[in-house]
Scaffold this active site. Structure first.
Site, PDB file in Angstrom:
ATOM      1  N   TYR A 139       0.992  -1.193   0.110  1.00  0.00           N
ATOM      2  CA  TYR A 139       0.037  -0.121  -0.215  1.00  0.00           C
ATOM      3  C   TYR A 139       0.876   1.288  -0.090  1.00  0.00           C
ATOM      4  O   TYR A 139       0.674   2.057  -0.959  1.00  0.00           O
ATOM      5  CB  TYR A 139      -0.984   0.070   1.230  1.00  0.00           C
ATOM      6  CG  TYR A 139      -1.671   1.349   1.641  1.00  0.00           C
ATOM      7  CD1 TYR A 139      -2.423   2.191   0.645  1.00  0.00           C
ATOM      8  CD2 TYR A 139      -1.293   2.152   2.793  1.00  0.00           C
ATOM      9  CE1 TYR A 139      -3.144   3.120   1.021  1.00  0.00           C
ATOM     10  CE2 TYR A 139      -1.739   3.347   3.174  1.00  0.00           C
ATOM     11  CZ  TYR A 139      -2.565   3.879   2.015  1.00  0.00           C
ATOM     12  OH  TYR A 139      -3.218   5.092   2.452  1.00  0.00           O
TER      13      TYR A 139
HETATM   14  N1  NAD Z   1      -7.933   7.000   6.663  1.00  0.00           N
HETATM   15  C1  NAD Z   1      -6.586   7.340   6.851  1.00  0.00           C
HETATM   16  O1  NAD Z   1      -6.229   6.958   8.103  1.00  0.00           O
HETATM   17  C2  NAD Z   1      -5.758   7.441   5.843  1.00  0.00           C
HETATM   18  C3  NAD Z   1      -4.315   7.756   6.126  1.00  0.00           C
HETATM   19  C4  NAD Z   1      -3.562   8.101   4.872  1.00  0.00           C
HETATM   20  C5  NAD Z   1      -3.902   8.343   3.672  1.00  0.00           C
HETATM   21  N2  NAD Z   1      -5.546   7.975   3.559  1.00  0.00           N
HETATM   22  C6  NAD Z   1      -5.855   7.960   2.048  1.00  0.00           C
HETATM   23  O2  NAD Z   1      -6.931   8.858   2.177  1.00  0.00           O
HETATM   24  C7  NAD Z   1      -7.898   8.732   0.984  1.00  0.00           C
HETATM   25  C8  NAD Z   1      -9.225   8.381   1.850  1.00  0.00           C
HETATM   26  O3  NAD Z   1      -8.898   7.640   2.810  1.00  0.00           O
HETATM   27  P1  NAD Z   1     -10.502   6.906   3.544  1.00  0.00           P
HETATM   28  O4  NAD Z   1     -10.054   6.334   4.943  1.00  0.00           O
HETATM   29  O5  NAD Z   1     -11.553   7.802   3.500  1.00  0.00           O
HETATM   30  O6  NAD Z   1     -10.703   5.533   2.697  1.00  0.00           O
HETATM   31  P2  NAD Z   1     -12.263   5.082   1.860  1.00  0.00           P
HETATM   32  O7  NAD Z   1     -11.932   3.516   1.337  1.00  0.00           O
HETATM   33  O8  NAD Z   1     -13.180   5.205   3.087  1.00  0.00           O
HETATM   34  O9  NAD Z   1     -12.445   5.944   0.740  1.00  0.00           O
HETATM   35  C9  NAD Z   1     -11.767   5.848  -0.594  1.00  0.00           C
HETATM   36  C10 NAD Z   1     -12.987   5.741  -1.792  1.00  0.00           C
HETATM   37  O10 NAD Z   1     -12.450   5.916  -3.049  1.00  0.00           O
HETATM   38  C11 NAD Z   1     -13.192   5.009  -3.771  1.00  0.00           C
HETATM   39  N3  NAD Z   1     -12.635   4.400  -4.806  1.00  0.00           N
HETATM   40  C12 NAD Z   1     -11.475   3.386  -4.807  1.00  0.00           C
HETATM   41  N4  NAD Z   1     -11.102   3.198  -6.011  1.00  0.00           N
HETATM   42  C13 NAD Z   1     -11.648   4.087  -6.611  1.00  0.00           C
HETATM   43  C14 NAD Z   1     -11.950   4.402  -8.366  1.00  0.00           C
HETATM   44  N5  NAD Z   1     -10.725   3.561  -9.030  1.00  0.00           N
HETATM   45  N6  NAD Z   1     -12.636   5.077  -8.890  1.00  0.00           N
HETATM   46  C15 NAD Z   1     -13.495   6.063  -7.886  1.00  0.00           C
HETATM   47  N7  NAD Z   1     -13.489   5.815  -6.785  1.00  0.00           N
HETATM   48  C16 NAD Z   1     -12.661   4.696  -6.201  1.00  0.00           C
HETATM   49  C17 NAD Z   1     -13.827   3.959  -2.774  1.00  0.00           C
HETATM   50  O11 NAD Z   1     -15.172   3.659  -2.995  1.00  0.00           O
HETATM   51  C18 NAD Z   1     -13.909   4.856  -1.293  1.00  0.00           C
HETATM   52  O12 NAD Z   1     -15.269   5.244  -1.231  1.00  0.00           O
HETATM   53  C19 NAD Z   1      -7.261   7.260   0.501  1.00  0.00           C
HETATM   54  O13 NAD Z   1      -6.702   7.668  -1.042  1.00  0.00           O
HETATM   55  C20 NAD Z   1      -6.457   6.761   1.647  1.00  0.00           C
HETATM   56  O14 NAD Z   1      -5.399   5.834   0.819  1.00  0.00           O
HETATM   57  C21 NAD Z   1      -6.088   7.638   4.505  1.00  0.00           C
END
Ligand code: NAD
Length: 304
Positions: A139
């Protein structure tokens, strides 16, 4: 302003879209509602938002006429070895490359949600942005690949991109695969909770409202090409957060212990000097306040 928010049906993206709407902006969400966790949860997150069902890795994209793209869509979670890896490549690397090149073509700024996972076992704690990234999980490797793609698109096609490295976001609607919702649900339902590792792994937990505020400031004020850590001010171990949630809920947690997950970092601690100096952002929600809000949301507003 007119903003696109990718991943708007997800945890952070839905909060961000709501905050942008509340500030008077026009917002269109984009999400493919993947089944990484129950899509019904995403439908609830997206209710009240205008979300276009597009797969960023496959469908035709055009960002003409928008003022900025918050690119939060992706495949999260450090359990990313083995059969799951192609999903990480598709939803992070391929989707990222298409978003960056489409944004460059349209001359639109992208704020990209990268992760503290790019640091791996960092050389230095607190970890400043210039620390050499050495991700431990596939990841984290795909998130770092996206950062490089954004920079390559900036150099070759003039993309205006800002990279934000989020550190463990939490709060209402947090992804159900993450530790806090699993702890809260176990407390609400009186079930055991499985803790991976010895519980001494620590994190810069960051309240989702603070993550949203940093993301909006980055869109509005950051210089092109900037990279910022977005991390909570308080480092805490899993054992400490369990104690805190026990005290907030007034209940005891039955903890089952299992081996640590491959690719999991022992520690994250954000150095947020750069984003404070450049954008005036500081985390404003203490872990205790944030966990109280999460507990109330899970136990009252959204009983399981
Ligand atoms: N939550 C955390 O602690 C955290 C920390 C660091 C980075 N991030 C990054 O922040 C972003 C949001 O995280 P989150 O926790 O809200 O995750 P989440 O999984 O709740 O949200 C991500 C969304 O992206 C959508 N998605 C995935 N692939 C897709 C595609 N090809 N086309 C369109 N939509 C797509 C999913 O359906 C999902 O709703 C992510 O990129 C994650 O890697 C999150």
């Amino acid at each position: 302003m007119r903003y696109l928010v990718t991943g708007a049906a997800g945890f952070i993206g839905s909060h961000l879209a709501e905050a942008l709407l509340a500030a008077g902006h026009e917002v269109l969400g984009v999400d493919s509602f993947t089944d990484y966790y129950d899509p019904a949860v995403k439908e609830r997150n997206a209710s009240g938002l205008d979300v276009s069902r597009l797969d960023l890795a496959r469908d035709e994209l055009d960002f003409t006429g928008w003022d900025g793209v918050f690119h939060l869509a992706g495949q999260p979670g450090v359990r990313s070895f083995g059969d799951l890896f192609p999903l990480y490549v598709e939803r992070n690397v391929l989707a990222g490359q298409r978003v960056f090149e489409t944004a460059a073509e349209a001359g639109v700024r992208v704020v990209f949600a990268s992760s503290s996972s790019v640091y791996g076992e960092a050389e230095q704690y607190p970890t400043p942005e210039e620390t050499p990234p050495r991700p431990l999980s596939p990841y984290g490797i795909t998130k770092l690949a996206c950062e490089h793609l954004a920079r390559a698109s900036a150099r070759s096609f003039g993309l205006d991109a800002v990279v934000l490295r989020y550190f463990n976001a939490y709060g209402p609607r947090q992804r159900p695969d993450m530790a806090f919702p699993r702890i809260v649900d176990a407390l609400v339902e009186g079930r055991p909770f499985t803790l991976y590792g010895d519980g001494e792994q620590s994190r810069s937990f960051t309240y989702v409202g603070d993550v949203v505020a940093a993301s909006i400031l980055a869109m509005e004020r950051a210089g092109a090409g900037a990279t910022y850590n977005v991390g909570g001010g308080q480092e805490a171990t899993m054992n400490e957060t369990i104690e805190l949630l026990e005290s907030i809920s007034g209940r005891r947690l039955d903890v089952l212990r299992e081996e640590a997950v491959a690719g999991d970092q022992r520690r994250t601690k954000a150095d947020t000097t750069r984003i404070r100096d450049d954008l005036g952002w500081e985390p404003s929600t203490s872990l205790e306040q944030g966990l109280k809000a999460q507990w109330e949301w899970a136990s009252v507003e959204s009983p399981p």
